[in-house]
Write a protein that holds these residues in place. Structure first.
Motif, PDB file in Angstrom:
ATOM      1  N   GLU A 242       0.865  -1.065   0.018  1.00  0.00           N
ATOM      2  CA  GLU A 242      -0.053  -0.001  -0.029  1.00  0.00           C
ATOM      3  C   GLU A 242       0.878   1.312  -0.148  1.00  0.00           C
ATOM      4  N   ALA A 243       0.478   2.021  -0.680  1.00  0.00           N
ATOM      5  CA  ALA A 243       1.157   3.483  -0.606  1.00  0.00           C
ATOM      6  C   ALA A 243       0.237   4.578  -0.696  1.00  0.00           C
ATOM      7  N   PRO A 244       0.331   5.765  -0.058  1.00  0.00           N
ATOM      8  CA  PRO A 244       1.443   5.845   0.811  1.00  0.00           C
ATOM      9  C   PRO A 244       1.250   4.944   2.310  1.00  0.00           C
ATOM     10  N   GLY A 245       0.303   4.227   2.526  1.00  0.00           N
ATOM     11  CA  GLY A 245       0.193   3.747   3.787  1.00  0.00           C
ATOM     12  C   GLY A 245      -0.071   4.593   5.092  1.00  0.00           C
TER      13      GLY A 245
ATOM     14  N   LYS B 150      -8.256  -1.360  -2.004  1.00  0.00           N
ATOM     15  CA  LYS B 150      -6.996  -2.359  -1.332  1.00  0.00           C
ATOM     16  C   LYS B 150      -7.684  -2.691   0.313  1.00  0.00           C
ATOM     17  N   GLU B 250     -10.731   5.269   6.923  1.00  0.00           N
ATOM     18  CA  GLU B 250      -9.624   5.202   5.859  1.00  0.00           C
ATOM     19  C   GLU B 250      -9.980   4.120   4.921  1.00  0.00           C
ATOM     20  N   SER B 252      -7.865   3.047   1.231  1.00  0.00           N
ATOM     21  CA  SER B 252      -6.560   2.839   0.485  1.00  0.00           C
ATOM     22  C   SER B 252      -7.049   2.327  -1.033  1.00  0.00           C
ATOM     23  N   LYS B 257      -5.037   7.279  -0.982  1.00  0.00           N
ATOM     24  CA  LYS B 257      -5.581   6.748   0.295  1.00  0.00           C
ATOM     25  C   LYS B 257      -6.316   8.097   0.635  1.00  0.00           C
ATOM     26  N   TRP B 268      -4.753  11.369  -0.206  1.00  0.00           N
ATOM     27  CA  TRP B 268      -3.247  11.371  -0.391  1.00  0.00           C
ATOM     28  C   TRP B 268      -3.226  10.506  -1.872  1.00  0.00           C
ATOM     29  N   LEU B 270      -1.541   9.607  -5.320  1.00  0.00           N
ATOM     30  CA  LEU B 270      -0.158   8.997  -5.664  1.00  0.00           C
ATOM     31  C   LEU B 270      -0.118   9.362  -7.251  1.00  0.00           C
ATOM     32  N   GLU B 274       0.036   2.556  -7.691  1.00  0.00           N
ATOM     33  CA  GLU B 274       0.886   1.661  -7.209  1.00  0.00           C
ATOM     34  C   GLU B 274       1.364   0.432  -7.967  1.00  0.00           C
ATOM     35  N   GLU B 287       9.142   4.574  -3.465  1.00  0.00           N
ATOM     36  CA  GLU B 287       7.491   4.441  -3.419  1.00  0.00           C
ATOM     37  C   GLU B 287       7.173   5.455  -4.345  1.00  0.00           C
ATOM     38  N   PRO B 288       5.733   5.509  -4.987  1.00  0.00           N
ATOM     39  CA  PRO B 288       5.274   6.505  -5.555  1.00  0.00           C
ATOM     40  C   PRO B 288       5.337   7.782  -5.263  1.00  0.00           C
ATOM     41  N   CYS B 290       3.881  10.989  -3.889  1.00  0.00           N
ATOM     42  CA  CYS B 290       2.379  11.127  -3.098  1.00  0.00           C
ATOM     43  C   CYS B 290       1.977  12.556  -2.950  1.00  0.00           C
TER      44      CYS B 290
END
Lengths: 385, 385
Positions: A242-245, B150, B250, B252, B257, B268, B270, B274, B287-288, B290
Motif C-alpha cells: 500500500e502507498a502511501p500507507g 485495497k 480510511e 486505500s 488513500k 493522499w 499517488l 501503485e 515508492e510512488p 504522493c
C-alpha cells in the motif's frame, strides 16, 4: 575491561551499517576488531571501507576461536541469529543480535536458555525502543495514567516495498530464507513496541495474504485481531503493498485515549474514569469530560547507535539494557501466532505451540516451488527501519 | 397531488423529533396530519406540543384506515419497521422508515418485495448520506480517482453510552426488544455509508462482545474483518463503552488513500498508480510520489430534514431518492453477518443465510434471562445520531 572489542557477523545491509559507525569510533568504549561474512564480495568491501585494524573472517567459527572479540553483533539472515548467538555464548562472548530474534520460538527459547546459562550481556537491536514517543506511551500506560487498557490498534501499512526490493536478495521473502514476509522483516519493531507498551495478548486470530501484491511466497498483507488477558482487544494491520500507507497507533483505556500519528502523541484524558462515570451518571446521553492534552516528548531517538551504546555500557558498567535480548521472543510469539492462525484458519493461543509452528514452517519450506530471479545487491538502508 | 399528508407512527425519541419539524411546516410540500403511538403519555405529549390539525391514533391500523395520510414515517422500535411498512404499502401509502430497515434480513426482504409490488415511494432515514464528506468519498471511489480499493478501516468507537442510557427504555439493548446492540442501534448509518462508498463485502469474520461494558445482553463492542469480491479487506471497529472514542475512516486504493477524521477529508494521491510503480520501478527502496490533496467539500449536511424533503420531493416530483428504502437491507446484511460470525465463531458469507440467522436470533430471545430495571423516559436526541 575498559574497551569492548566487537566483531560484526554478517556485513550485508545492516551489518555493514553497524560496522561503519563502530569503525568510525562513534560508540564510546567500543572498538571494531573483526567482521565476518561468507560472501567474498563483502570481505572485499570491508577491506576497502572500514578504518582501523580489523580482522576479516569468512566464517563465524574462526572468529569465535580468534580471541580478538569480547562481543559480537549478529546481522545475518534471520534463521542464523539464534544458532550463531548460542555458539557465541558458548565462547563466552556478549551478544547483540539484529531483529528478529529468530524465526520460530523453539529456536529463540534455546538461544535465551544459552544466554542465561552464559551470564553474558545479551541485547537485541530494537532501535525503535529509543524513540521517546513510544517510551512516553509506555510510561503513561505502566504508570496508570491511561487506566486499564480497553483497545489497541496499530495500523502500520507504510512499509511499502516494490517488487524490485524482493528481487534484490535471494533469501528475501522466502520460507527457507527468511521464514516469512512483512511480519519477520519489517514489523519486528512494531510487534515488539506493541507488547512493550501494552503487554502480551493471550490469543490471536489473523488473516495473512501471501504474495498478494508481489511475486513472493510469503505474507505481504496482514490483519490480526488479538485478545488480552484483561479482556481488552487489539488490531495489528500491516502491508508492503500500500502507498502511501499509514502509521497510526491508538490505545484506549479507562482514563482516555492515546494516539500516535505523524510523529506526534496526543493524550485525550478523561476527567473522570469511564468505568466510574458509567456507573454513576444519571442522565440518558452524556460522557466523561475529556481534555486534549499535549504531552511533552523530551529527548531524541538515538536509534541503532543508542542501542549499541546501551549494549556496550551494559558490558562495561553493568547497566540495564533498554532492549534485553531475551525479550526478543515476545514479538516473535505474536508473529508466529499470526502465521499459525492464518495457516490453520483458526484461533491460536499464546504462547504458541512451538512444535506445531515449526512443523508447519518446515512444510512450507519443503513444499515451496517458488523460484527467484535474483539480482543480489547491497542497498542503503538509511530511513528504512 | 401538491401536498403530501404525512403520519408519523411511533412518537418516542425520533418520531417526536420528526413530528415537530413536520408540524412546524419545515418540509416543503408536506403537512403533518396524524401521529400514532401505543403509549397514552405520548399522545398526551402530541396534543400539547404539535401545532395544527393533527389526528391522534393509538394504533397503526386505525391510522391506515383513516384516509388522512398519503405517506407514513415509521419510527417505532426496530422489529416493527418491516411489518408496519408492509401494511402501509398494502394500503397504498408511501413509506419512509427509520433505520435500521429491520432486525433480520428475511423480514426486510419481505418489506422490499411489498414496496416493489406497491410501486410507492420507499425511503429510509439514512440522514448521514446527506453529509457532503461521505458523498465526496463516494464520488472519488465511484469515479475511479482512488483506483481499485485495497483496504477500508472504519474505527467508529465514539458511540459512548452510559448504563443510564440502557436503563432508560425497556426495549433497548435486548434481543427481544431491539435484536442487538450497537450494530442495530448506533451503527446502521456507518454500516450503510461503508457499503454505499465501498461496496458490499463477500464474507465476514467478527468478534462481538456482549454486555462487556454495560449490564445488557447484546453487543456493546465489535471488531469485524471483512473481505471484498476484488480481494480487498476491511475492518469495522465499534463500541459504546469507550470514551472519548474515535471516528476515523480510511480507505486505500491503487491511487492513494482517503482519510476522514475530525470532519475533514484528506486525499493522499499517488502520481503513479501503485500497481504500475510496483512493476516498473528498478531501485530497491522507493515508492510512488504522493501528494497531500485538500479536496473541497461543498454544501451542508441537511440531515433528517434533508432526507424528509428528498422523500417528499420523490412523491411529488418523482425525483430520485438519496436513500432508497430497498438499500436498507445492505447494512443489515453486514450487521447480521457480524452477529452470526460471533455466534458461530466462524466465517459468514454474504448474503447471510436468512433462516439460520433468524433461528439463532430466536434462540437468543427464547434463552434470554435478562431482567431490566426500566426507567422509561423520552430524551432529547439532538446531536446523538
Amino acid at each position: 575491561m575498559d574497551t569492548v572489542r566487537i566483531g560484526v557477523i554478517g556485513i550485508g545491509n545492516m551489518g555493514s551499517y553497524h560496522a561503519l559507525y563502530l569503525a568510525n569510533g562513534e560508540i564510546k568504549g567500543a572498538i571494531l576488531t573483526a567482521v565476518c561474512d561468507i560472501n567474498p564480495e563483502r570481505i572485499k568491501w570491508a577491506k576497502e571501507n572500514l578504518k582501523g585494524d580489523i580482522r576479516l573472517f569468512d566464517n563465524a567459527d574462526d572468529l569465535f576461536e580468534s580471541n580478538c572479540v569480547d562481543a559480537v553483533v549478529i546481522a545475518t539472515p534471520h534463521y542464523d541469529h539464534s544458532p550463531i548467538a548460542i555458539k557465541a555464548f558458548e565462547h563466552g562472548l556478549h551478544v547483540l543480535t539484529e531483529k528478529p530474534a529468530g524465526v520460530y520460538t523453539r529456536q529463540v527459547r534455546e538461544m535465551n536458555e544459552a544466554a542465561e546459562k552464559s551470564g553474558k550481556v545479551f541485547g537485541i537491536m530494537y532501535n525503535q525502543r529509543t524513540n521517546p514517543l513510544y517510551q512516553k506511551v509506555r510510561d503513561l500506560i505502566t504508570s496508570g495514567e491511561l487506566g486499564d487498557i480497553k483497545r489497541t490498534i496499530w495500523i502500520i501499512t507504510n512499509w511499502y516495498r516494490p517488487q524490485s526490493y524482493y528481487d534484490s536478495g535471494g533469501w528475501r521473502a522466502t520460507w527457507a530464507g527468511e521464514g516469512g514476509g512483512v511480519l519477520l522483516n519489517q514489523d519486528p519493531h512494531q510487534l515488539d513496541l506493541w507488547q512493550w507498551m501494552c503487554g502480551m495478548p493471550k490469543r490471536v486470530r489473523a488473516f495473512c495474504a501471501f504474495g498478494k501484491y508481489h511475486n513472493i511466497e510469503v505474507e505481504d498483507d496482514v490483519t490480526a485481531y488479538v485478545e488480552y488477558p484483561n479482556g481488552a482487544t487489539g488490531l495489528f494491520v500491516t502491508c508492503t503493498g500500500e502507498a502511501p500507507g499509514t502509521n497510526r497507533f491508538e490505545v484506549s483505556g479507562d482514563r482516555g485515549k492515546l494516539v500516535i500519528e505523524d510523529g506526534k502523541l496526543i493524550f485525550w484524558r478523561l476527567r473522570t474514569p469511564e468505568r466510574e462515570f458509567n456507573s454513576t451518571f444519571k442522565g440518558t446521553f452524556g460522557e466523561p469530560e475529556c481534555w486534549k492534552c499535549e504531552v511533552p516528548i523530551k529527548g531524541n531517538e538515538t536509534g541503532h547507535r543508542g542501542i549499541m551504546q546501551n549494549f556496550v555500557d551494559g558490558i562495561l558498567k553493568d547497566s540495564n539494557l533498554l532492549a534485553p535480548g531475551i525479550e526478543g521472543i515476545n514479538g516473535l510469539q505474536i508473529s508466529n501466532a499470526m502465521h499459525l492462525s492464518s495457516w490453520t484458519d483458526n484461533w491460536v493461543n499464546i504462547p504458541v505451540d512451538e512444535d506445531l509452528f515449526y512443523e508447519k514452517l518446515e512444510e512450507k519450506i519443503k513444499n515451496s516451488n517458488f523460484k527467484k530471479i535474483i539480482k543480489e545487491q547491497v542497498s542503503s538502508v538509511e530511513g528504512t527501519f
